[in-house]
Design an enzyme around this catalytic site. Structure first.
Site, PDB file in Angstrom:
ATOM      1  N   PRO A   2       0.824  -1.053   0.021  1.00 21.59           N
ATOM      2  CA  PRO A   2       0.145  -0.101   0.031  1.00 21.59           C
ATOM      3  C   PRO A   2       0.648   1.026  -0.129  1.00 21.59           C
ATOM      4  O   PRO A   2       1.862   1.242   0.431  1.00 21.59           O
ATOM      5  CB  PRO A   2      -0.689  -0.029   1.265  1.00 21.59           C
ATOM      6  CG  PRO A   2      -0.159  -1.266   1.955  1.00 21.59           C
ATOM      7  CD  PRO A   2       1.043  -1.782   1.166  1.00 21.59           C
ATOM      8  N   GLU A   3       0.543   2.212  -0.678  1.00 19.39           N
ATOM      9  CA  GLU A   3       1.153   3.572  -0.677  1.00 19.39           C
ATOM     10  C   GLU A   3       0.062   4.470   0.082  1.00 19.39           C
ATOM     11  O   GLU A   3      -0.922   3.865   0.861  1.00 19.39           O
ATOM     12  CB  GLU A   3       0.983   4.195  -1.953  1.00 19.39           C
ATOM     13  CG  GLU A   3       1.995   3.061  -2.873  1.00 19.39           C
ATOM     14  CD  GLU A   3       2.328   3.602  -4.206  1.00 19.39           C
ATOM     15  OE1 GLU A   3       2.116   4.890  -4.636  1.00 19.39           O
ATOM     16  OE2 GLU A   3       2.140   2.834  -5.198  1.00 19.39           O
ATOM     17  N   LYS A  54       3.481   6.096   5.436  1.00 17.59           N
ATOM     18  CA  LYS A  54       2.659   4.748   5.229  1.00 17.59           C
ATOM     19  C   LYS A  54       2.503   3.912   6.547  1.00 17.59           C
ATOM     20  O   LYS A  54       2.527   2.896   6.533  1.00 17.59           O
ATOM     21  CB  LYS A  54       3.410   3.897   3.926  1.00 17.59           C
ATOM     22  CG  LYS A  54       3.344   4.431   2.713  1.00 17.59           C
ATOM     23  CD  LYS A  54       4.384   3.928   1.663  1.00 17.59           C
ATOM     24  CE  LYS A  54       4.597   4.525   0.605  1.00 17.59           C
ATOM     25  NZ  LYS A  54       5.613   4.114  -0.509  1.00 17.59           N
ATOM     26  N   ARG A 271      12.996  -1.472  -9.523  1.00 16.87           N
ATOM     27  CA  ARG A 271      11.566  -1.320  -9.647  1.00 16.87           C
ATOM     28  C   ARG A 271      11.212  -1.038 -11.076  1.00 16.87           C
ATOM     29  O   ARG A 271      11.852  -0.357 -11.637  1.00 16.87           O
ATOM     30  CB  ARG A 271      11.140  -0.298  -8.579  1.00 16.87           C
ATOM     31  CG  ARG A 271      11.695  -0.206  -7.323  1.00 16.87           C
ATOM     32  CD  ARG A 271      11.218  -1.524  -6.335  1.00 16.87           C
ATOM     33  NE  ARG A 271       9.982  -1.341  -6.224  1.00 16.87           N
ATOM     34  CZ  ARG A 271       9.471  -0.907  -5.144  1.00 16.87           C
ATOM     35  NH1 ARG A 271       9.894   0.059  -4.154  1.00 16.87           N
ATOM     36  NH2 ARG A 271       7.824  -0.995  -5.116  1.00 16.87           N
TER      37      ARG A 271
END
Length: 281
Positions: A2-3, A54, A271
């Site tokens: 999750p961001e 976060k 990434r």
DNA sequence: CATGTGCCCTGCATGC
DNA sequence: TGCATGCAGGGCACAT
């Protein structure tokens, strides 16, 4: 996983169901997932749930805090008589019976209901800290992207010292917090800036475009309850809808929403990066 | 201080 | 089927 928007959504949902509940028992099924003494929370009541970067912060009536970072695959699911509320990495555990093999911590309340912390890869953590511990944890992070503390001038100054790609800089929590891979990719597409551009090479006008775009995609994410990428089902109380408006993330070879040029995928800092080679310069 | 790389873990999809 | 490889929404330690 999750961001910021996903974590914010979880905070809001859980606030509705666990606020004012008193912790009865807490079971740590995986030592690595929990730091500190969980028993310090037993008998205490959750008086608020907040979020910074976060990180989720459950504030207890005894002035202690339970901080939670879901990292890539964490989930928080509150279960009460058949209803489920929470969110995080979408897996079958959203709908399967809990605890599951990925359940790391189980919290039971005096009132009906159980909160499960599931985390497939065990990168995430829970920790019990006092206010000083909260300050220390929060101090590691630059301002949240969706706050006034995230100032354009500071952003510009930091970027001017970075030769690394703007995409990588956007995900650097010492520059700004809350932007992960989904929203970094989407923000740059919205701003029409190539992820390959060295951060310091952006004009002030381009920096401003990235700044505004980052805020815009994060706001959109919050409004839609976060993104539920790669899930084949929608689960009320757990999923979000940002994926329905996602611009480039995980859209390799699919047409750019603006010009129809196929989206390209490259790798930066380990990434995946997705961008439109035509729109983003 | 800035930057690049490996690594923490587990599971899934893909290709041979 | 078995096995290898690459990839996954984060962030840290470490070397340079």
């Amino acid at each position: 996983m999750p961001e910021l928007p996903e974590v914010e959504t979880i905070a809001r949902r859980l606030r509705e169901v666990v606020k004012d509940k008193r912790l009865k028992t807490i079971q740590v099924l995986r030592e690595k997932s929990f730091q500190g003494n969980p028993d310090l929370l037993v008998g205490s009541t959750i008086i608020d749930i907040s979020r910074r970067a976060k990180i989720l912060n459950f504030t207890f009536s005894n002035d202690l805090h339970l901080l939670v970072h879901l990292k890539m695959t964490g989930q928080l699911i509150f279960v009460d008589a058949g209803t489920r509320v929470g969110g995080g990495h979408p897996t079958d555990d959203w709908v399967n019976s809990l605890p599951s093999k990925h359940t790391r911590v189980v919290i039971d309340f005096e009132e009906p209901g159980t909160l499960f912390f599931n985390d497939l890869r065990v990168f995430g953590w829970m920790k019990v800290v006092d206010q000083a511990g909260v300050d220390q944890e929060y101090g590691k992070y630059a301002p949240d992207v969706n706050t006034t503390e995230f100032a354009l001038q500071d952003f510009q100054e930091k970027l001017s010292k970075r030769s690394q790609p703007i995409k990588v800089a956007l995900m650097d929590t010492s520059i700004v917090s809350g932007i992960g891979n989904i929203y970094a990719n989407d923000a740059l597409h919205l701003a029409k800036i190539s992820p390959l551009r060295p951060a310091k090479s952006l004009s002030s006008k381009q920096v401003k475009a990235v700044y505004l775009a980052a805020r815009a995609v994060i706001e959109k994410g919050i409004e839609l309850g976060g993104a539920t990428i790669k899930t084949y089902r929608t689960v009320d109380g757990l999923s979000g809808d940002y994926q329905s408006v996602v611009r480039v993330y995980q859209k390799e070879s699919q047409p750019c929403l603006v010009c129809s040029t196929p989206i390209i995928r490259i790798k930066q800092a380990g990434r995946s990066t997705f961008y439109c080679p035509h729109c983003q310069k």
